[in-house]
Design an enzyme around this catalytic site. Sequence first.
Site, short mmCIF file in Angstrom:
data_model
loop_
_atom_site.label_atom_id
_atom_site.label_comp_id
_atom_site.label_asym_id
_atom_site.label_seq_id
_atom_site.Cartn_x
_atom_site.Cartn_y
_atom_site.Cartn_z
N ARG A 145 26.78 53.30 29.39
CA ARG A 145 27.89 54.25 29.23
C ARG A 145 27.40 55.69 29.32
NH1 ARG A 145 31.51 52.38 24.26
NH2 ARG A 145 32.86 53.98 25.15
N SER B 90 39.45 63.61 25.11
CA SER B 90 38.48 62.68 24.53
C SER B 90 38.24 63.06 23.07
CB SER B 90 37.14 62.72 25.29
OG SER B 90 36.15 61.98 24.58
N ASP C 29 42.59 52.58 23.63
CA ASP C 29 41.92 51.31 23.38
C ASP C 29 42.87 50.12 23.50
OD1 ASP C 29 39.39 52.37 22.94
OD2 ASP C 29 39.81 52.74 20.82
N ARG D 10 37.35 44.22 22.97
CA ARG D 10 38.79 44.30 23.14
C ARG D 10 39.27 43.45 24.32
NH1 ARG D 10 39.92 47.82 19.25
NH2 ARG D 10 38.56 49.62 18.96
#
Length: 449
Positions: free
Chosen positions: A132, A177, A330, A405
Site C-alpha cells: 500500500r 482522506s 469502507d 472486508r
Amino acid sequence: MTQATSSSSRPLRVSRAGSPLSGTLSVPGDKSISHRALMFSALAEGKTHITGLLEGEDVLRTADAMRALGAQIVREENGNWHVTGQGLGALTEPADVLDMGNSGTAARLLSGVLASHGIMSVMTGDASLRRRPMKRVTDPLAGTGAVFLAREGGRLPLAIQGNASPAPLDYRLPVASAQVKSAVLLAGLNAEGETRVEEPVPTRDHTENMLRHFGATVQVEQTPEGGRVIRLQGRPKLTARDVVVPGDPSSAAFVVVAALLVPGSDVVIAGVGLNPLRTGLFTTLREMGARLDITNERIEGGEPVGDLHVRASSLQGVDVPADRAPSMIDEYPILAVAAGYATGVSRFRGVEELRVKESDRLASTVALLEQNGVHTKVDGDDLIVFGTAGAIPGGGLVETHMDHRLAMSASVLGLVAQQPVEIDDTAFIDTSFPGYFGLLNQLGAGFAA
C-alpha cells in the site's frame, strides 16, 4: 468449513441461509476510534481508561507499537484497558521494528506521531500493507523536517528520522482522506504554532473529536466549496481522559446488509457509532428502500451512538453521489453485494479511493460479483452494478487478497446466493471483526464451523 490449505489460511464454503436472521447483538468497538484512543492516550499525561476497545489484530498492533514507544498499556480481565502516557514529545526510541500488521490506519497515523518526535524508527507490515502506498502521507509530513526512507513507491518498510522541533504544516489534501488529514494533525501536535489542513470533502472527524476530548484546541471552518479547514494549536497539554468506544458502523454494515437480504430477518444491533461522517451506507440503504430504523440515540465519549433495527427489505438500485464516498469508503464492497441483490441498476460515483485499500478493492469487488453471476461495469472512477432482483447465481470462488472486508462481503453474498460461494481465506477477518462468524451464527446464519 473446508480444510485449510496451510496452518494460517481458513477457506470457507458458504451456503444459502436456511432461515431468517433474528435477535439482538452488539458489534465490536469502532476500529478508527480504537486506534486513536491508544495513540492519543499514549501522548497524554496520566492514565486513560478505555472501555469497548476493539481487540482485533489491527488495534492490538497499535497497542504493541505504543508500548514500544514508551507508553504503559495494560488490559484487565474484564476487557477494559489502561494507558499511562508520558506526555507530548516524550516518546522513547523503539528497540525494534514496529510491525503494523495489516493496518493502514495505524501505519499512516503513527507516521505523523513519529515524524514529530526526535527518534529513529522503522515500520513494516504484512504482505498486503507493504503493497500500500505511503507517499500520500510521507510527502506532506516531510515538511515537518522529518526524513523518510522507503521502498520504491514509498512503500513499507519505512524508516523515519523524526524531528524533535517539527515545523507546523499548512496542507490542502489533493483527495479526501481521513488518514492523511489525521497524520498531518498528529504531526502538528508537537509543533510550535498552528497546523492547518484543508480537505476538499469532509471526512470522518474522529481525530478532531478525540483531540478536543484530550484537551487540544481544534477549530473547524466550512469552505464555500463544501470542504473544511481544520486548525490545530500546537504543543497543547494533553490530559488523560476516559474513552468509551462505540460499536463500529463499518462492522455493523455486514450484519445490516445480511439482515436486509435474508428473507424474513429481523435484527437489532445495539450501541453503534453514528458519527454523521461515517453513516453514508445507512443513508444509501434507506434510499434503496431498506427498513432501517435508529432508536435510543445518545452521546457517548463525544460521539453519537444508537441502536439499529433492521428488517428484511426489497431493495432498488441507487445512484450514489461522489461526495458521499468519504462517509462510506469502507462499505462499498458490502453495498455492492446489496446492489447485486437489488432490483435495477446501481451506480457508485467517484470510488477511486478503493484502488488503494487493503487490496485494489475496486477490482476485487468487481471480481467478487462477476465470479458469482452479477454483471458489473467500471466507468472511469464509477462502479456500476446490475441487480439480479434477488437471484444472485453464486457458485464462484472469491479471492480475498488478504482483505477482511472483502471476505465478509463474500460471506454475506453466500447467504443469499442460489449456489454455494467459496471464499479462499477468512483468517484475517479477525483484524477488524473478531468472532464474526460466531456472532452471525447466533442470529441463525449457519456458517459452517
